[in-house]
Write a protein that holds these residues in place. Sequence first.
Motif, PDB file in Angstrom:
ATOM      1  N   THR A   4      -1.078   6.914  -7.758  1.00 18.80           N
ATOM      2  CA  THR A   4      -1.331   5.556  -8.258  1.00 18.80           C
ATOM      3  C   THR A   4      -2.735   5.085  -7.885  1.00 18.80           C
ATOM      4  O   THR A   4      -3.390   4.395  -8.669  1.00 18.80           O
ATOM      5  CB  THR A   4      -0.291   4.551  -7.733  1.00 18.80           C
ATOM      6  OG1 THR A   4      -0.268   4.592  -6.301  1.00 18.80           O
ATOM      7  CG2 THR A   4       1.092   4.854  -8.294  1.00 18.80           C
ATOM      8  N   ALA A  70       5.630   0.096  -7.079  1.00 19.12           N
ATOM      9  CA  ALA A  70       6.037   1.044  -6.027  1.00 19.12           C
ATOM     10  C   ALA A  70       6.344   0.299  -4.726  1.00 19.12           C
ATOM     11  O   ALA A  70       7.337   0.597  -4.053  1.00 19.12           O
ATOM     12  CB  ALA A  70       4.939   2.079  -5.807  1.00 19.12           C
ATOM     13  N   SER A  73       9.534  -1.627  -4.947  1.00 22.14           N
ATOM     14  CA  SER A  73      10.689  -0.726  -4.988  1.00 22.14           C
ATOM     15  C   SER A  73      10.962  -0.071  -3.644  1.00 22.14           C
ATOM     16  O   SER A  73      11.714   0.894  -3.563  1.00 22.14           O
ATOM     17  CB  SER A  73      10.461   0.361  -6.035  1.00 22.14           C
ATOM     18  OG  SER A  73      10.295  -0.220  -7.296  1.00 22.14           O
ATOM     19  N   GLY A  75       8.495   1.127  -1.528  1.00 18.10           N
ATOM     20  CA  GLY A  75       7.431   2.020  -1.090  1.00 18.10           C
ATOM     21  C   GLY A  75       6.523   1.339  -0.079  1.00 18.10           C
ATOM     22  O   GLY A  75       6.749   0.190   0.322  1.00 18.10           O
TER      23      GLY A  75
END
Length: 104
Positions: A4, A70, A73, A75
Amino acid sequence: MPATDLLLLVTTAAHLGFQLTVTLVVYPALAEVPAERWRAAHDAHSRRISVAVGVVYVAWALACVLPLVAWASGGERPAPAVLVVLASAAATAATTAFGAAPMH
């Protein structure tokens, strides 16, 4: 480097290249068009550049959203440098949307 972050780096560089090209090449060329032909030249420019604008901005927006998705979620929190890039991207997009785009 997370994928990313790499995508964010690549799309930010693409956006920079796009903006430099428009600022240093396109706008000066349009400034040289005689007043009576300016509207037609500008309209042609707008038609030609719309695909490039769409590709660059959609890719860049996606790359900006992915680190946040991310993180949301479960991360890791994005690195401080990534957060600075995201804030800068948001400011740049807002300036473009509410400043530059309406001038066209």
